[in-house]
Structure formats: C-alpha cells, structure tokens
Scaffold this active site. Sequence first.
Site, PDB file in Angstrom:
ATOM      1  CD  GLN A 102      -4.732   1.404  -3.361  1.00 47.52           C
ATOM      2  OE1 GLN A 102      -4.228   2.475  -3.669  1.00 47.52           O
ATOM      3  NE2 GLN A 102      -4.415   0.749  -2.250  1.00 47.52           N
TER       4      GLN A 102
ATOM      5  CG  ASP B 205      -2.148   0.892   1.033  1.00 46.64           C
ATOM      6  OD1 ASP B 205      -2.580   1.081  -0.120  1.00 46.64           O
ATOM      7  OD2 ASP B 205      -2.667   1.406   2.038  1.00 46.64           O
TER       8      ASP B 205
ATOM      9  CB  SER C  17      -6.917   2.900  -0.306  1.00 50.11           C
ATOM     10  OG  SER C  17      -5.582   3.359  -0.388  1.00 50.11           O
TER      11      SER C  17
END
Length: 285
Positions: free
Chosen positions: A277, A203, A227
């Site tokens: 993502q 991440d 996110s």
Amino acid sequence: MLDVTKRLVELLDLSPIGDDHFQGDSEDLGFPNVFGGQVLGQALMAASRTVEDRLCHSLHAYFLRPGNHSMPIDYEVQRVRDGGSFSVRRVIARQDGKEILTGSMSFQVDEQGFDHQFDMPDAPEPEALESEKALGKKLAEQMPEKLRDNLTRERPIEIRPVNPIHPLHPEKRSPHKQSWFRAQGPLPDDPVLHRCLLTYASDFHFLSTAMNPHGVTFMSKKLQVASLDHAIWFHRDFRMDEWLLYDKDSPSASGGRGFNRGNFYNREGVLVASTTQEALIRQRS
C-alpha cells in the site's frame, strides 16, 4: 458466529441491482470516512460473484475519493477476460454517481507448481498479547470523549498488536509492525468469504507502519493521512477464523507518501497472502 461478525459477513453479502451490478451498505467505524478495507472487501465480493470455479489470486485498487458511511455503495463489474486458466475483472465503486474506488482482480483455476516461501518471522504468540479492544479500554480515559466508544467497541476482527504504540505519546521506532488477526467466531467453509474478510482486515494497522520512524500517529495534529492504493496477492488457502500473523514493514517514505508491505502467515508458518500500500502522509503547516 458472534453477532458482530455476522454483521460483517452480511455487510460483504452484496445485493444484485442489475447485470454485473451490486450494492453494499456502509458501516461507521468512527472514522471520518468509509473504512477503505470495507470498500476493498466488497469490491472483491462483487467481482467474485461474476466468476465460477476460480479464486482471486491478486487484487490491485486505487482509492479515488473518500466514501460516505451514511450512503450505500454501488459496484459495477466489467468482465475484461475469461481465459483457459485466468479471469480478469475490473470493478468501479460509486457513491452519488462519483467513483470512489477502481480496481482489477485476477482469478485462477486451482493449479499445482513450484512452491517456496520466506520463513515466518519471530513473533510472540497471540495468547501472550492483549487485544486492541482491551488496550482501548485502558486508554479510553485519556482520549477525547468522541473517540472512546470507538476504542472500546466490539470488533468482528480481533486484533492483537505486538508492542503497540501509545496514540497520544508516540516515540520513533523502526518501520516494522506486527499484529495477530482473526475473525471472532467460526465462519462458513467458503474460500471467497475468507478472501474478502482478509481483504477487509488487511487495511487495519497497515498505513501507520510508515509513521513509525517519524513518531506520529493518526492522533497527531496537522497530519493528513489517506490510503492511495492497495494490492493483495493470495498465495495459499487459509481461514480467517484462525490466527494469522500480519508482519509489516515500510521501506520508504518520500514526497508526502509512505510505502508499506505486509505478509500474512498462519500459525504453522505458512505464507498465505502478501500486501502493499502507498499512503498519503502529509504534514500541514
């Protein structure tokens, strides 16, 4: 193992609080909310604790609410199915009784089959690059005082970005980014831990790939960033205490969202994991 890495390993070592229920502490990385990679890594650890002799090959999760880093996180694991080759688990992460993440993980027995991969892209060797911490020290005097400690702190995951962007003076670039990653110090020979650590690290430096073409960073004013989801596929064995190249691109941004893709390669050019993502990138008036 360095103390800072040991603390991260301990952060991922959840405490059982009931049948298929676990609890993990939260860490404050200087962000307004809990770092999403922490919740992802702990969720994968929780699911892995309910599976024997199978390793995770894919993870799909949605971030539902921002997490509070001053509170622990409870993880409920639901045993969806145990088949002959695959096991599926659903994980719900909660704080104060509210869901902050929901995800599904699939686990597979060790199996041989067809094998191919993309070639590893060109990238400078990590020894030729400065670490994120070293770069942070150079920028510290230019940054707001409240952010300086975060820029210069010790990190369990060493990150060496290729061609880093100045956070206060970004220029427009192509939607591509590269960084080298590795954990600080040797780790135990536990493939579950290595997968959870890669999940945690995946991440970092990911969402901002979709910002490159627009000349903005997390420091830009009137920008709301978060996110929305995260997915990982584990292809081959790897070690997080050895250098991995994280090669990322962003094929599209639209509707206030940016879409990102990534591939992790080891130094021998073996593709070990892939990520995707979608993130909220909203300009406020």
